[in-house]
Write an enzyme that holds these catalytic residues in place. Sequence first.
Site, short mmCIF file in Angstrom:
data_model
loop_
_atom_site.label_atom_id
_atom_site.label_comp_id
_atom_site.label_asym_id
_atom_site.label_seq_id
_atom_site.Cartn_x
_atom_site.Cartn_y
_atom_site.Cartn_z
N ARG A 51 -28.34 20.59 3.58
CA ARG A 51 -28.40 21.10 5.04
C ARG A 51 -27.65 20.59 6.08
NH1 ARG A 51 -33.78 19.68 4.09
NH2 ARG A 51 -35.28 21.58 4.06
N LYS A 77 -35.59 17.15 6.66
CA LYS A 77 -36.98 17.57 8.19
C LYS A 77 -38.71 16.72 7.80
CE LYS A 77 -35.41 22.36 7.79
NZ LYS A 77 -35.99 23.79 7.46
N HIS A 154 -25.27 27.27 5.55
CA HIS A 154 -26.50 27.40 4.44
C HIS A 154 -26.45 28.24 3.31
CE1 HIS A 154 -31.00 27.23 4.42
NE2 HIS A 154 -30.99 28.48 3.65
N ARG A 157 -25.82 25.52 0.99
CA ARG A 157 -26.61 25.12 0.31
C ARG A 157 -27.18 25.97 -1.30
NH1 ARG A 157 -31.32 21.23 1.50
NH2 ARG A 157 -33.51 22.88 1.62
#
Length: 206
Positions: A51, A77, A154, A157
């Site tokens: 991320r 996260k 993103h 990713r």
Amino acid sequence: MKRPREGSNEGKTPALSDDQARLLLEAPPEKTLKGKRDRAILATLLYHGLRREELCRLQVKDCSQRRGLMHLRVHGKGGKIRFLPVHPRALMRIQDYLEAAGHGADPEAPLFQPVKNNRSGTLAKHLAPCSVHRNIVVKYAREMGLHFPGFSPHALRATAATNALDHGADIARVQEWLGHANISTTRLYDRRRSRPEESPTFKVEY
């Protein structure tokens, strides 16, 4: 509760093809400090599926040896930490950038730093995620003609995850690699059953 829509098992984030990913990786100039940094950033995103917030948090000490191989210590996260082996091509670019930037000997320094700061002149700080989005990923994508609706960091990713699965990576390992809490999120990147080249369209003959 609303019932899930049919066909909602595939993510909406666009992924680049292998040719497009290679084009983006080669977009920044090789000789300038900014170009070296941006080449390292794009390689870190595309080869490890980070991320943008995770990339921006990296410090020099987060790129170090572990079991004889260079690893990235990624702060994900929820305060979760995962260790990812560094892809050799990304490592080469990171080392080239650190040598040119001169902060590789400071373990506490942000790994990726601004190359100029017109306000305070301070360069020893982390990049902002919005800057990675606007001034690196989208900038070079537009230059290469790769920018399309929904394109963002993103998408890199999604590209990394899709590529890993396409080349035989185990989906449970990809889940850990991406730092997903639930494997159902990882399955959104699994597009092996919807490859356009395998569509019945190309079986039709008249």
